[in-house]
Write a protein that holds these residues in place. Structure first.
Motif, mmCIF file in Angstrom:
data_model
loop_
_atom_site.group_PDB
_atom_site.id
_atom_site.type_symbol
_atom_site.label_atom_id
_atom_site.label_comp_id
_atom_site.label_asym_id
_atom_site.label_seq_id
_atom_site.Cartn_x
_atom_site.Cartn_y
_atom_site.Cartn_z
ATOM 1 N N PRO A 169 41.470 30.201 38.351
ATOM 2 C CA PRO A 169 41.473 28.736 38.214
ATOM 3 C C PRO A 169 40.116 28.166 37.820
ATOM 4 C CG PRO A 169 42.645 29.403 40.210
ATOM 5 C CD PRO A 169 41.980 30.628 39.674
ATOM 6 N N SER A 170 39.055 28.949 37.946
ATOM 7 C CA SER A 170 37.720 28.458 37.587
ATOM 8 C C SER A 170 37.617 28.066 36.119
ATOM 9 C CB SER A 170 36.663 29.525 37.904
ATOM 10 O OG SER A 170 36.622 29.801 39.290
ATOM 11 N N VAL A 171 38.485 28.628 35.282
ATOM 12 C CA VAL A 171 38.440 28.282 33.861
ATOM 13 C C VAL A 171 38.735 26.798 33.653
ATOM 14 C CG1 VAL A 171 40.883 28.714 33.343
ATOM 15 C CG2 VAL A 171 39.141 29.110 31.574
ATOM 16 N N LEU A 172 39.411 26.166 34.602
ATOM 17 C CA LEU A 172 39.722 24.741 34.500
ATOM 18 C C LEU A 172 38.466 23.885 34.554
ATOM 19 C CD1 LEU A 172 42.843 24.672 36.859
ATOM 20 C CD2 LEU A 172 42.861 24.365 34.374
ATOM 21 N N LEU A 232 44.974 19.767 38.316
ATOM 22 C CA LEU A 232 44.381 21.070 38.626
ATOM 23 C C LEU A 232 42.885 21.116 38.298
ATOM 24 C CD1 LEU A 232 47.219 23.476 37.396
ATOM 25 C CD2 LEU A 232 46.804 22.566 39.692
ATOM 26 N N GLY A 233 42.504 20.504 37.163
ATOM 27 C CA GLY A 233 41.095 20.502 36.783
ATOM 28 C C GLY A 233 40.242 19.728 37.773
ATOM 29 N N GLY A 234 40.750 18.585 38.213
ATOM 30 C CA GLY A 234 40.012 17.810 39.203
ATOM 31 C C GLY A 234 39.872 18.559 40.509
ATOM 32 N N THR A 235 40.948 19.214 40.938
ATOM 33 C CA THR A 235 40.910 19.997 42.178
ATOM 34 C C THR A 235 39.923 21.154 42.074
ATOM 35 O OG1 THR A 235 43.240 19.458 42.617
ATOM 36 C CG2 THR A 235 42.299 21.325 43.808
ATOM 37 N N ALA A 236 39.967 21.872 40.942
ATOM 38 C CA ALA A 236 39.051 23.011 40.750
ATOM 39 C C ALA A 236 37.599 22.557 40.721
ATOM 40 C CB ALA A 236 39.401 23.744 39.452
ATOM 41 N N THR A 237 37.331 21.413 40.111
ATOM 42 C CA THR A 237 35.960 20.895 40.037
ATOM 43 C C THR A 237 35.439 20.543 41.420
ATOM 44 O OG1 THR A 237 36.353 20.022 37.805
ATOM 45 C CG2 THR A 237 34.489 19.126 39.024
ATOM 46 N N VAL A 238 36.281 19.905 42.232
ATOM 47 C CA VAL A 238 35.878 19.544 43.596
ATOM 48 C C VAL A 238 35.624 20.799 44.426
ATOM 49 C CG1 VAL A 238 36.661 18.477 45.746
ATOM 50 C CG2 VAL A 238 37.043 17.307 43.566
ATOM 51 N N LEU A 239 36.534 21.768 44.336
ATOM 52 C CA LEU A 239 36.372 22.995 45.118
ATOM 53 C C LEU A 239 35.138 23.775 44.693
ATOM 54 C CD1 LEU A 239 40.078 24.265 45.356
ATOM 55 C CD2 LEU A 239 38.706 23.176 47.147
ATOM 56 N N ASN A 240 34.873 23.838 43.396
ATOM 57 C CA ASN A 240 33.717 24.580 42.900
ATOM 58 C C ASN A 240 32.406 23.985 43.402
ATOM 59 O OD1 ASN A 240 32.514 26.616 40.955
ATOM 60 N ND2 ASN A 240 31.670 24.725 40.108
ATOM 61 N N THR A 241 32.401 22.659 43.600
ATOM 62 C CA THR A 241 31.178 21.991 44.047
ATOM 63 C C THR A 241 31.015 22.009 45.558
ATOM 64 O OG1 THR A 241 31.250 20.520 42.115
ATOM 65 C CG2 THR A 241 29.871 19.832 43.964
ATOM 66 N N PHE A 242 32.101 21.710 46.269
ATOM 67 C CA PHE A 242 31.988 21.523 47.712
ATOM 68 C C PHE A 242 32.519 22.706 48.534
ATOM 69 C CE2 PHE A 242 32.298 17.268 45.806
ATOM 70 C CZ PHE A 242 31.094 16.737 46.238
ATOM 71 N N ALA A 243 33.307 23.579 47.916
ATOM 72 C CA ALA A 243 33.814 24.765 48.614
ATOM 73 C C ALA A 243 33.918 25.919 47.629
ATOM 74 C CB ALA A 243 35.176 24.466 49.252
ATOM 75 N N PRO A 244 32.788 26.369 47.075
ATOM 76 C CA PRO A 244 32.806 27.369 46.005
ATOM 77 C C PRO A 244 33.467 28.679 46.388
ATOM 78 C CG PRO A 244 30.592 27.103 46.909
ATOM 79 C CD PRO A 244 31.413 25.995 47.468
ATOM 80 N N GLY A 245 33.491 29.021 47.647
ATOM 81 C CA GLY A 245 34.092 30.289 48.058
ATOM 82 C C GLY A 245 35.588 30.332 47.875
ATOM 83 N N VAL A 246 36.234 29.174 47.801
ATOM 84 C CA VAL A 246 37.696 29.119 47.665
ATOM 85 C C VAL A 246 38.142 29.669 46.328
ATOM 86 C CG1 VAL A 246 39.701 27.589 47.602
ATOM 87 C CG2 VAL A 246 37.859 27.174 49.256
ATOM 88 N N LEU A 247 37.416 29.314 45.267
ATOM 89 C CA LEU A 247 37.787 29.777 43.934
ATOM 90 C C LEU A 247 37.283 31.204 43.688
ATOM 91 C CD1 LEU A 247 37.093 26.571 41.794
ATOM 92 C CD2 LEU A 247 39.292 27.442 42.606
#
Length: 514
Positions: A295-298, A499-514
């Motif tokens: 999902p990081s590709v988003l 999905l892109g918005g969710t991936a961006t938030v997770l990558n910034t605030f919870a990078p371990g999830v992705l």
């Protein structure tokens, strides 16, 4: 110290070029497109020989004059440029590339870094950038083309006018809200970037502690430069600063190329490597390329949407093109978006090939404060951001008054208070959010997906459906295929937005999830 003093001298020099009525309130007048009375901020006052600024966000219902046009009224009939003021293909191409390419390109290397740290990732990333650029070019072309599909109806002059005509007035607030959120997000991104670049320049000057912090830089530039500029009555004097944006991008490309050469100052044992924080130093071969199918590709997809977002100006470029036709506009769009895609890929690849998995959300942050070339890039880019900031503030206030103060007279005092309130909000958010890449990704995921993939396609489907029912357009295999493609783009835009918005938030605030 000399670099730091020079940067603020240049900023002051450009500010001094502005008219003496710096603190007068922009005039207000009733927009002429609609019968219902509401008030909007006047658009830029430009002379016939002045170019349109690089970054110009059009209010959803206020017509902005095309490049090289001296028109300033919001009435559509008064804003049709004369043939003598229209642009040649080469001039229009330069202005469109200038309008598309912005500071958001500096976040693209971090989009690849979200996928991994293998140098081979630049190949799928570049391929993805060209595919998304093609889709963006198609939707940009379609917006200009939409107003000329029905020869019997009055030509629409903006994306929102086309939406109201084909989709309905009751839902037009969606486009107006987009016109509000896009410049708001862009201004916040610029505040974050200014804090990063000016603090780096402060470090280059030898300042330490709070004086060299991004917080001090954000507060200082906002109070001393941005607030006065955002209160200008006329923004015409700032158009010269937009040229710095074009120069800044190409200067940055050159510096990044030189720093990426074998044995460069950021390679092992390089002159600047020890002056960069460990988290910013080059990193390769630890993660590999496993994120390319995750999902990081988003995140990269979302950033790409922002890097191609100029769709509110499509009507202006169509109408402002000399001997305008669908074929010539298609040529203008194809050339301009191709150049933009190449520039995006160059910056994205050079930044990633230099710093790999540690690419910052604003790639200039990776370069050492002692790097004179990078410092010059920061100065020029900062000038461009400062010159563009009041344009965003003008668009923010115009659409805010349209959305929430319609039918009310906007007083001078209300305008000043609104400027202070938005600047305070943007400054506060910039002090909290430190990653410009996060804002670029969120802007692309949410607003880019809607404006590029969804809004034009919805209008196209409604318009062609009406024309078929009225007998003005015949069904054909080509039309059916295009309608199917637009339905796909609507679904893709909705999916990428969520999905892109969710991936961006997770990558910034919870990078371990992705």
């Amino acid at each position: 110290m000399a670099i730091f003093r020079s940067s603020f001298f240049i900023i002051s020099l450009f500010s001094a070029r502005c008219p003496s009525d710096a603190f007068q309130v922009p005039a207000f007048k009733t927009a002429g497109i609609h019968s219902s009375p509401h008030y909007t901020l006047n658009t830029l006052s430009r002379g016939p020989s002045q170019k349109q600024p690089a970054i110009l966000i059009q209010s959803s219902r206020t017509r902005i004059a095309p490049p090289n046009s001296s028109a300033s009224s919001s009435d559509a009939s008064e804003n049709v440029p004369s043939e003598s003021s229209k642009q040649s293909m080469s001039s229009a191409t330069f202005n469109l590339v200038k309008a598309i390419v912005g500071a958001g390109v500096l976040a693209l290397p971090s989009g690849i870094a979200a996928l991994g740290d293998a140098p081979s990732l630049i190949i799928p990333a570049a391929l993805l950038m060209f595919i998304l650029g093609s889709l963006s070019a198609y939707s940009f072309y379609m917006i200009g083309r939409l107003s000329h599909l029905d020869g019997d109806k009055e030509t629409t002059n903006s994306l929102s006018a086309a939406w109201e005509q084909e989709v309905g007035e009751n839902s037009a607030w969606v486009v107006s809200l987009s016109c509000f959120l896009v410049p708001l997000g862009a201004a916040l991104t610029y505040s974050i970037m200014l804090g990063d670049m000016l603090s780096s320049l402060a470090c280059s000057a030898g300042l330490k502690g709070f004086a060299a912090s991004r917080q001090a830089s954000i507060l200082g530039i906002t109070a001393s430069v941005l607030f006065p500029l955002c209160n200008l009555k006329s923004l015409a004097a700032l158009s010269v600063m937009s040229i710095a944006g074009v120069g800044g991008v190409f200067m940055t490309c050159l510096v990044m190329l030189l720093r990426n050469l074998p044995g460069g100052p950021y390679s092992a044992g390089g002159a600047f490597l020890s002056t960069v924080a460990p988290s910013m130093q080059p990193s390769f071969g630890i993660v590999g390329s496993k994120g390319v199918l995750s999902p990081s590709v988003l995140i990269l997809v979302s950033m790409a949407a922002t890097s191609y977002l100029a769709h509110f100006s499509a009507h202006d470029f169509y109408d402002g093109l000399k001997d305008s036709s669908k074929a010539r506009f298609a040529k203008l769009t194809g050339i301009s978006f191709s150049i933009t895609a190449i520039v995006n890929c160059i910056v994205m690849s050079l930044g990633f090939l230099t710093f790999g998995g540690n690419c910052s959300g604003m790639i200039l942050n990776n370069y050492s404060p002692k790097d004179i070339g990078a410092s010059l890039c920061r100065i020029v880019t900062s000038i461009s951001l400062i010159g563009s900031y009041p344009l965003f503030m003008r668009a923010i206030k115009s659409t805010y008054f349209e959305l929430f103060q319609r039918g009310k007279v906007v007083t001078d005092d209300m305008n000043k208070k609104t400027t202070r309130a938005f600047l305070a909000f943007l400054t506060g958010m910039a002090l909290i959010l430190e990653d410009a890449g996060f804002m670029v990704g969120m802007m692309g995921a949410v607003m880019g997906s809607a404006i590029i993939y969804m809004f034009p396609s919805i209008i196209f489907l409604k318009l062609t459906s009406r024309l078929i029912k009225e007998g003005k357009m015949k069904k054909s295999r080509g039309l059916s295929s295009e309608r199917l493609a637009n339905k796909f783009m609507i679904g893709m835009g909705a999916l990428l937005g969520i999905l892109g918005g969710t991936a961006t938030v997770l990558n910034t605030f919870a990078p371990g999830v992705l």
